[in-house]
Design a protein around this motif. Sequence first.
Motif, short mmCIF file in Angstrom:
data_model
loop_
_atom_site.label_atom_id
_atom_site.label_comp_id
_atom_site.label_asym_id
_atom_site.label_seq_id
_atom_site.Cartn_x
_atom_site.Cartn_y
_atom_site.Cartn_z
N TYR A 146 0.76 -1.22 -0.19
CA TYR A 146 -0.17 -0.15 -0.42
C TYR A 146 0.72 1.50 -0.41
N TYR A 147 0.16 2.38 -0.96
CA TYR A 147 1.54 3.28 -0.91
C TYR A 147 0.41 4.56 0.20
N GLU A 152 5.09 6.47 0.98
CA GLU A 152 5.36 5.47 1.29
C GLU A 152 5.15 4.21 1.31
N MET A 153 5.39 3.15 0.77
CA MET A 153 5.14 1.33 0.66
C MET A 153 5.41 1.05 1.61
N THR A 154 4.18 -0.12 2.21
CA THR A 154 3.77 -0.74 3.60
C THR A 154 2.76 -1.92 3.03
N HIS A 155 3.76 -3.02 4.36
CA HIS A 155 2.59 -4.59 3.67
C HIS A 155 1.99 -4.65 5.17
N ARG A 189 -4.78 2.93 -5.02
CA ARG A 189 -2.84 3.18 -3.80
C ARG A 189 -2.67 1.09 -3.68
N ILE A 190 -3.57 0.40 -4.34
CA ILE A 190 -3.01 -1.50 -3.74
C ILE A 190 -2.76 -1.93 -4.57
#
Length: 300
Positions: A146-147, A152-155, A189-190
């Motif tokens: 996810y952005y 910032e990208m996170t899982h 954003r996914i």
Amino acid sequence: MQINRILEIVYILLNQKTTTAKQLAERFSVSQRTIYRDIDTLSIAGIPVYTEKGKGGGISLLPEFVLSKSILSDNEQNEILSALQGLTNMGTVDSDHALQKLSAVFSKSVTKWLEVDFSDWSYSNAKIFYDLKTAILEHRIIEFEYYSAAGEMTHRRIEPVQLWFKSKYWYIKGFCLKRQNVRLFKLTRIRELQLTNEKFEPRNLLEAPPEPESEKTESQVVEIILKINKKMAHRVLDEWSDRHATKLPDGNYKIIITMPEDEWLYRTILSYGEYIEVLHPPSLRENIKEKAKSIIKNNS
């Protein structure tokens, strides 16, 4: 409500063939006397329901009974077909088959009076909608990259509860296992969505107020006044409500809105180019000037 309970009793009898007043009373949290009154109501309505006493007895329908379309009014039939048509437009695979079957049962032709396409011109969401629908109905955990608005990208791994459409965008509402709270994630954003085989016990989250993921801001909320040239009238009508936008005598528009002064606001204002003027507050006007200078510098 009684009508909902009675209809559900019919569907239970169609599926189970035989049940008891005690079982139905426990299912609906009513007395057995109430169930017997419901059975009388069904009999009066012409549904061939009968009771048999003794061991192995219970409440049943005649074997040859088929649920009649006459239970639903003509208007209710049309409403069901219209609702299924809306689901078909969302790209849910099974809806089209159900639509065709019910239209045959109701002896109605399907009039395609509505065309709904929730995707934009470049974003195809049929597959992601199908996966999310499956995850919600089968209580399966999903995971994805996810952005955030800051890039910032996170899982994330979430227990999905509901799809939301709000203010021109689709979101998935669910319990985020990383944040341990209810969150909204914007579908655009996914990335790398995975439908896992991990099951979860449903939580009572439908009424829980979700918080947009990574949309929190520390920016101060201020009153903002903008003037937008009439050449951008199409965007004003698309993006600003009548409550915020006022058409001026010269055809231009004044926008008055209270919101945080943040990066989203800067990007929105700059996207209007030469056709927008910041009237208030002065700090916002200066910040836009500095960002415009940076754009010129980067492109010089």
